[in-house]
Design a protein around this motif. Structure first.
Motif, PDB file in Angstrom:
ATOM      1  N   LYS A 107       0.828  -1.211   0.000  1.00  0.00           N
ATOM      2  CA  LYS A 107       0.000   0.000   0.000  1.00  0.00           C
ATOM      3  C   LYS A 107       0.860   1.257   0.000  1.00  0.00           C
ATOM      4  O   LYS A 107       1.797   1.360   0.784  1.00  0.00           O
ATOM      5  N   GLY A 139      -4.740   5.250  -1.279  1.00  0.00           N
ATOM      6  CA  GLY A 139      -6.117   4.769  -1.318  1.00  0.00           C
ATOM      7  C   GLY A 139      -6.389   3.693  -2.362  1.00  0.00           C
ATOM      8  O   GLY A 139      -7.290   2.871  -2.176  1.00  0.00           O
ATOM      9  N   ASP A 194      -6.347   0.419  -0.734  1.00  0.00           N
ATOM     10  CA  ASP A 194      -7.542   0.156   0.078  1.00  0.00           C
ATOM     11  C   ASP A 194      -8.683  -0.323  -0.819  1.00  0.00           C
ATOM     12  O   ASP A 194      -9.402  -1.265  -0.489  1.00  0.00           O
ATOM     13  N   ARG A 219      -0.779  12.054   2.626  1.00  0.00           N
ATOM     14  CA  ARG A 219       0.441  12.318   1.873  1.00  0.00           C
ATOM     15  C   ARG A 219       0.645  13.831   1.969  1.00  0.00           C
ATOM     16  O   ARG A 219      -0.324  14.597   1.871  1.00  0.00           O
ATOM     17  N   LYS A 223      -2.912  17.701  -1.746  1.00  0.00           N
ATOM     18  CA  LYS A 223      -3.645  17.563  -0.491  1.00  0.00           C
ATOM     19  C   LYS A 223      -3.803  18.899   0.244  1.00  0.00           C
ATOM     20  O   LYS A 223      -4.358  18.939   1.339  1.00  0.00           O
ATOM     21  N   GLY A 251       1.944  12.316   8.569  1.00  0.00           N
ATOM     22  CA  GLY A 251       2.085  12.282   7.122  1.00  0.00           C
ATOM     23  C   GLY A 251       3.527  12.200   6.690  1.00  0.00           C
ATOM     24  O   GLY A 251       4.451  12.342   7.489  1.00  0.00           O
ATOM     25  N   GLY A 284       6.025  10.292   8.798  1.00  0.00           N
ATOM     26  CA  GLY A 284       6.196   8.867   8.547  1.00  0.00           C
ATOM     27  C   GLY A 284       4.885   8.264   8.133  1.00  0.00           C
ATOM     28  O   GLY A 284       3.857   8.953   8.071  1.00  0.00           O
ATOM     29  N   TYR A 285       4.931   6.983   7.815  1.00  0.00           N
ATOM     30  CA  TYR A 285       3.732   6.266   7.429  1.00  0.00           C
ATOM     31  C   TYR A 285       3.444   5.244   8.520  1.00  0.00           C
ATOM     32  O   TYR A 285       4.276   4.399   8.805  1.00  0.00           O
ATOM     33  N   ASP A 286       2.300   5.339   9.181  1.00  0.00           N
ATOM     34  CA  ASP A 286       2.029   4.480  10.331  1.00  0.00           C
ATOM     35  C   ASP A 286       0.545   4.108  10.339  1.00  0.00           C
ATOM     36  O   ASP A 286      -0.314   4.876  10.784  1.00  0.00           O
ATOM     37  N   LEU A 313     -10.376   8.794   1.138  1.00  0.00           N
ATOM     38  CA  LEU A 313     -10.864   7.750   2.040  1.00  0.00           C
ATOM     39  C   LEU A 313     -10.815   8.189   3.491  1.00  0.00           C
ATOM     40  O   LEU A 313     -11.612   7.736   4.314  1.00  0.00           O
TER      41      LEU A 313
HETATM   42  P1  ADP Z   1      -4.520   9.099  -1.576  1.00  0.00           P
HETATM   43  O1  ADP Z   1      -4.696   7.727  -2.096  1.00  0.00           O
HETATM   44  O2  ADP Z   1      -4.637  10.163  -2.604  1.00  0.00           O
HETATM   45  O3  ADP Z   1      -3.295   9.265  -0.751  1.00  0.00           O
HETATM   46  P2  ADP Z   1      -6.885   8.515   0.078  1.00  0.00           P
HETATM   47  O4  ADP Z   1      -7.582   9.360   1.073  1.00  0.00           O
HETATM   48  O5  ADP Z   1      -7.714   7.824  -0.927  1.00  0.00           O
HETATM   49  O6  ADP Z   1      -5.754   9.416  -0.594  1.00  0.00           O
HETATM   50  O7  ADP Z   1      -6.116   7.336   0.799  1.00  0.00           O
HETATM   51  C1  ADP Z   1      -5.048   7.549   1.663  1.00  0.00           C
HETATM   52  C2  ADP Z   1      -4.850   6.277   2.464  1.00  0.00           C
HETATM   53  O8  ADP Z   1      -3.528   6.295   2.993  1.00  0.00           O
HETATM   54  C3  ADP Z   1      -5.764   6.179   3.660  1.00  0.00           C
HETATM   55  O9  ADP Z   1      -5.971   4.809   3.950  1.00  0.00           O
HETATM   56  C4  ADP Z   1      -4.959   6.861   4.775  1.00  0.00           C
HETATM   57  O10 ADP Z   1      -5.332   6.437   6.054  1.00  0.00           O
HETATM   58  C5  ADP Z   1      -3.570   6.390   4.413  1.00  0.00           C
HETATM   59  N1  ADP Z   1      -2.476   7.282   4.833  1.00  0.00           N
HETATM   60  C6  ADP Z   1      -2.060   8.418   4.241  1.00  0.00           C
HETATM   61  N2  ADP Z   1      -0.979   8.913   4.871  1.00  0.00           N
HETATM   62  C7  ADP Z   1      -0.720   8.076   5.890  1.00  0.00           C
HETATM   63  C8  ADP Z   1       0.288   8.028   6.912  1.00  0.00           C
HETATM   64  N3  ADP Z   1       1.237   8.954   6.993  1.00  0.00           N
HETATM   65  N4  ADP Z   1       0.261   6.993   7.781  1.00  0.00           N
HETATM   66  C9  ADP Z   1      -0.706   6.052   7.693  1.00  0.00           C
HETATM   67  N5  ADP Z   1      -1.668   6.036   6.765  1.00  0.00           N
HETATM   68  C10 ADP Z   1      -1.676   7.037   5.870  1.00  0.00           C
END
Ligand code: ADP
Ligand code: GLC
Length: 481
Positions: free
Chosen positions: A15, A18, A21, A298, A303, A326, A352-354, A379
């Motif tokens: 992943k 989105g 997901d 992101r 965004k 983010g 970070g991504y968490d 999402l």
């Molecule tokens: P996009 O796909 O354009 O980034 P969406 O809102 O469709 O936007 O989906 C973003 C997904 O990524 C969501 O599941 C969101 O919870 C997750 N996400 C984005 N940034 C982070 C982060 N830094 N840590 C954890 N989950 C993140």
């Protein structure tokens, strides 16, 4: 009916956003509509490591410069085909980029191969899974319909646009290596502004085009949102429709979410308080009665994160606390960290991504701010609705379609689920934040808006039915839209 879903990411295997997901959750929802989905994924290092038992259904002596095979497996709850091509996908870094962050220079080759293999599956590469429809997601999968067209494969195809900003646009020099006939390099083929456009090719050749919200489906037909493809999308307007994303309501369920300090439901909202406390601890925020606004995103221009940076001080001055999770543009990361440093106890930024922390934020923050300039669906506002984390969103794309603004009429009718503001306008965003902070002080009104959001149907139920109808319309020879 059998559908081959072609996606460059799918939860829980891989992943970045989105798309994963959606590609991970839609197959389960479609099963209820008698649609059997198998998802073709690239064999990234991490996907191969989590594949478990797999059988080889097809082999290539040479696929774009190396040996490759198509594996079939049941992995992490998904029925998958995996393109095992180590020369293309067994690498460190992310699905699209090097550990340094820049794109892999051979992405054209990696995802042309991906499309080629999808077309081979459509042609019957696995005799036990002959798809009735091929459903390609985003530019990474969008060459599949082009290959299918030139193979003469009589299987209908759908391309779903998750984000028109990413198009897979490459130099015309790659064309001879794509294995397409010379006539494909034309304006009504894969040619795009003098180069080769993968998404453009998909939009040209797919039998049907969908995008992930009705508003975005309209927006992308205008020059402001069309990113150079609005002309083609207008030509194909009768085959284009918006189908709103849903969410996986078992992975995102506040009543059973393992990542929460305390689970809760619409009848036990009080139990959110321990999650809120945990959020305040993780982000070093004061424990007080002021609302916690979160951002989970992101960190990019799309965004609207630069707007958050510009309004950071005024948001804090409005009485809200901010918790930002983010990763993305380094300049935005630095600006957010610097802003948080000015407001100790009032703002916290974690770069970070968490995934786990994203769940905790939805279950503990009071509101989620989504100030996107454009947003095909989005999402995080849907997770927010389900978790009583009231969305404050820019009025664009899927954000406009999923949140009911708490204006006086909506409040009086008891239907409001959040707050909307004009996109790309700092003062409008701030005004929405102020409205939220003020409503938050009225505990009963706030609980009403939380509960209304939690009762909204954000599942895949309705939208999966629409995809099912689209597939059936295509099979019966009707354009579908
Ligand atoms: P996009 O796909 O354009 O980034 P969406 O809102 O469709 O936007 O989906 C973003 C997904 O990524 C969501 O599941 C969101 O919870 C997750 N996400 C984005 N940034 C982070 C982060 N830094 N840590 C954890 N989950 C993140
Ligand atoms: C893209 C879009 C986002 C959408 C997601 C899933 O990443 O930016 O708005 O929710 O795809 O369709």
């Amino acid at each position: 009916m059998k559908v081959l879903s072609v996606a460059s990411e799918a939860v829980p295997l891989i992943k970045t956003g989105g798309l994963a997901d959606v590609a991970g959750a839609l197959p389960g929802a479609l099963a209820e509509h008698d649609v059997e989905v198998r998802t073709l994924l690239p064999g990234y290092t991490s996907v191969m490591a989590n594949l478990g038992k797999a059988t080889r259904v097809h082999s290539y002596a040479s696929l774009f410069g190396g040996k490759a095979s198509v594996l079939k497996a049941r992995a992490a709850g998904l029925d998958v085909f995996v393109l095992d091509a180590p020369h293309l996908f067994d690498r460190p870094g992310g699905p699209y980029g090097q550990p340094t962050g820049s794109d892999w220079p051979d992405n054209w080759k990696r995802f042309a191969a991906f499309g080629r293999v999808a077309a081979d599956v459509a042609k019957g590469a696995d005799k036990d899974f002959q798809p009735d429809v091929v459903h390609a997601h985003d530019w990474q999968a969008a060459m599949a319909p082009a290959y299918m067209r030139f193979d003469g494969t009589p299987v209908p195809s759908v391309v779903t646009v998750h984000n028109l900003a990413f198009q897979g646009h490459f130099s015309a020099d790659i064309f001879p290596d794509l294995g397409l006939p010379p006539e494909a390099l034309a304006m009504d083929g894969v040619e795009y502004y003098g180069g080769v456009g993968f998404l453009k090719a998909g939009l040209q050749y797919a039998d049907a085009i969908t995008t992930v919200s009705p508003t975005y489906a309209r927006e992308i037909r205008t020059p402001a949102f069309g990113m150079g493809l609005d002309g083609l999308l207008n030509v194909r307007a009768s085959s284009l429709q918006g189908i709103l994303n849903g969410i996986d309501t078992s992975a995102w369920n506040p009543e059973s979410d393992k990542h929460l300090a305390s689970t809760f439901g619409v009848r036990s909202l009080k139990r959110r308080a321990s999650n809120r406390k945990a959020v305040e601890q993780r982000f070093a925020l004061d424990h007080d009665n002021d609302p916690v606004l979160c951002v989970i995103s992101r960190l990019t221009w799309q965004k609207g994160i630069d707007v958050v940076v510009s309004e950071f001080d005024t948001i804090i001055a409005s009485g809200a606390k901010l918790a930002v999770l983010g990763a993305g543009d380094h300049a935005l990361e630095g600006a957010l960290l610097a802003a948080a440093a000015r407001h100790r106890g009032r703002a916290g930024v974690l770069i970070g991504y968490d995934e786990e922390l994203a769940h905790l934020l939805q279950g503990g923050a009071d509101a989620i701010l989504v100030p996107s300039r454009f947003e095909p669906c989005g999402l995080t506002q849907l997770y927010g609705l389900r978790y009583g984390c009231v969305p404050i969103v820019a009025r664009t794309g899927g954000l406009a379609d999923t949140v009911i603004d708490a204006n006086d009429a909506a409040l009086a009718a008891g239907v409001a689920t959040g707050f909307q503001f004009a996109a790309d306008q700092g003062d409008a965003m701030l005004e929405a934040v102020r409205r939220a902070v003020s409503l938050y002080r009225d505990t009963r009104a706030w609980e009403a808006i939380q509960k209304q959001g939690m009762r909204a149907d954000v599942s895949w139920h309705r939208s999966a039915a629409r995809y099912g109808e689209l597939y059936r319309a295509l099979l019966s020879g009707d354009g579908g839209a």
